[in-house]
Write an enzyme that holds these catalytic residues in place. Structure first.
Site, PDB file in Angstrom:
ATOM      1  N   ARG A  30       0.863  -1.182   0.000  1.00 18.20           N
ATOM      2  CA  ARG A  30       0.000   0.000   0.000  1.00 18.20           C
ATOM      3  C   ARG A  30       0.899   1.231   0.000  1.00 18.20           C
ATOM      4  O   ARG A  30       1.917   1.282   0.703  1.00 18.20           O
ATOM      5  CB  ARG A  30      -0.931   0.015   1.216  1.00 18.20           C
ATOM      6  N   ASP A  39       4.453   0.239  -7.387  1.00 19.51           N
ATOM      7  CA  ASP A  39       3.170  -0.017  -8.034  1.00 19.51           C
ATOM      8  C   ASP A  39       2.039   0.682  -7.305  1.00 19.51           C
ATOM      9  O   ASP A  39       0.935   0.785  -7.822  1.00 19.51           O
ATOM     10  CB  ASP A  39       2.905  -1.524  -8.072  1.00 19.51           C
ATOM     11  N   GLU A  86      -3.082   8.382  -5.397  1.00 19.84           N
ATOM     12  CA  GLU A  86      -3.261   7.803  -6.716  1.00 19.84           C
ATOM     13  C   GLU A  86      -4.450   8.462  -7.408  1.00 19.84           C
ATOM     14  O   GLU A  86      -5.470   8.714  -6.783  1.00 19.84           O
ATOM     15  CB  GLU A  86      -3.497   6.297  -6.604  1.00 19.84           C
ATOM     16  N   HIS A 137      -0.640   0.782 -10.187  1.00 22.69           N
ATOM     17  CA  HIS A 137      -1.397  -0.095  -9.281  1.00 22.69           C
ATOM     18  C   HIS A 137      -1.994  -1.273 -10.058  1.00 22.69           C
ATOM     19  O   HIS A 137      -3.207  -1.502 -10.050  1.00 22.69           O
ATOM     20  CB  HIS A 137      -2.506   0.684  -8.582  1.00 22.69           C
TER      21      HIS A 137
END
Length: 326
Positions: free
Chosen positions: A235, A259, A264, A283
């Site tokens: 996370r 990632d 985001e 992600h």
């Protein structure tokens, strides 16, 4: 006369509609799709099951007073931090997650990033674009030392996958334990700072909880070896982004593959985009072709268990914030 079918509310992102594969339940349940606070408030009264696919919305917290008969909440993700609002955490409503769906592909992503760093694929690409022939030596992958922060299902799959080609893998969990089948050793999170200098790669595979939020900051990056690389598939908020940027700019660590991010999507003007030896993805580490159908099939299987009064698969320990070990 049979009673009304149970109502399932599916909370999705705007415009997504009913998840692929979920139509298989149309004859067995009253399916309702919600995509914002208003539609969720309208759908929740009388609903027995809530399936959440959108984790970037405050709709659940805002609409929660309308949930008058929920018996089960399911998250179509491994992480459940977005669902752990106080009302859910403090209720007796069971929560389940998508444990097992993404493990293999996330492990492949991690191994791919390790190989990409060791074999300098980014450097090859840059030289190819410049039409420059430059012979160089690269690092062997076998023998690299990997510390996986998070010893749950995803962390274990990473360890098994990477160990298969000769990478030495240790893990970090809430507490130390020995005799493990997947990790050479599992150390306690409290010992993280003393462990970090000994590893070539550090992978974050932990869930986001109060114990892991902001876990990696300036002190942790200073403790890592200068040649080490960080890989985060857990996370984003586990990493303090400003501290990571500073560590990369100052050469405290050699690189990062990310990632997930604190915010985001990553803003187009963020410095991470332009830092050398940084690999970014949106992600998507675990999202394979067919993943949405796989999530629906997993939910439907659990729904059948719920109908029969059987124990649900992948129960989440709401106090800890992640699925209990198998």
């Amino acid at each position: 006369m049979a009673g009304a079918p149970p109502r399932i509310v599916v909370l999705t992102a705007p415009g997504e509609g009913l998840p692929q594969g979920m139509e298989a339940l149309q004859d067995d349940a009253d399916l309702r799709v919600a995509e914002d606070t208003a539609s969720l408030e309208a759908a929740l009264p009388g609903a027995s099951v809530l399936c959440v696919t959108d984790f970037r919305t405050d709709a659940l917290a805002e609409a929660w007073p309308a949930a008058d008969s929920l018996e089960w909440i399911h998250a179509t993700s491994a992480g459940v931090d977005a669902l752990m609002i106080p009302a859910v955490r403090d209720s007796d409503i069971p929560v389940t997650n998508a444990r097992g769906i993404f493990d293999r592909c996330i492990a492949e992503y991690v191994l791919g990033q390790i190989i990409a760093f060791c074999k300098d694929f980014a450097g090859n690409w840059q030289l190819q674009q410049a039409h420059e022939w430059r012979h160089r030596e690269t690092e062997p992958v076998a023998g690299q030392r990997l510390l996986v922060v998070g010893s749950g299902a995803i962390g274990r799959r990473i360890a098994r996958t990477c160990s298969a080609i000769g990478i030495e893998c240790d893990g970090v969990g809430r507490r130390a334990r020995g005799g493990d089948d997947d990790f050479g050793a599992i150390y306690a999170q409290a010992d993280l700072l003393s462990l970090l200098p000994d590893y070539d790669f550090v992978v974050i595979a932990a869930p986001l909880t109060e114990a892991t939020r902001g876990l990696f900051g300036a002190a942790e990056f200073k403790a890592m070896a200068e040649h080490a690389r960080l890989i985060n598939i857990g996370r984003g908020p586990i990493v303090q982004t400003d501290a990571l940027v500073a560590a990369l700019e100052d050469g405290a660590i050699d690189g990062a593959a990310l990632d997930v991010f604190e915010h985001e999507p990553l803003p187009a003007d963020h410095p991470l985009w332009d830092l050398p030896n940084v690999h970014l993805s949106a992600h998507m580490a675990g999202d394979f072709i067919g993943w949405k159908t796989a999530l629906s099939e997993q939910f439907i299987d659990n729904f059948r268990r719920w109908q029969r009064g059987e124990a649900l698969n992948n129960p989440v320990d709401k106090a800890q914030g992640f699925a209990a070990s198998s």
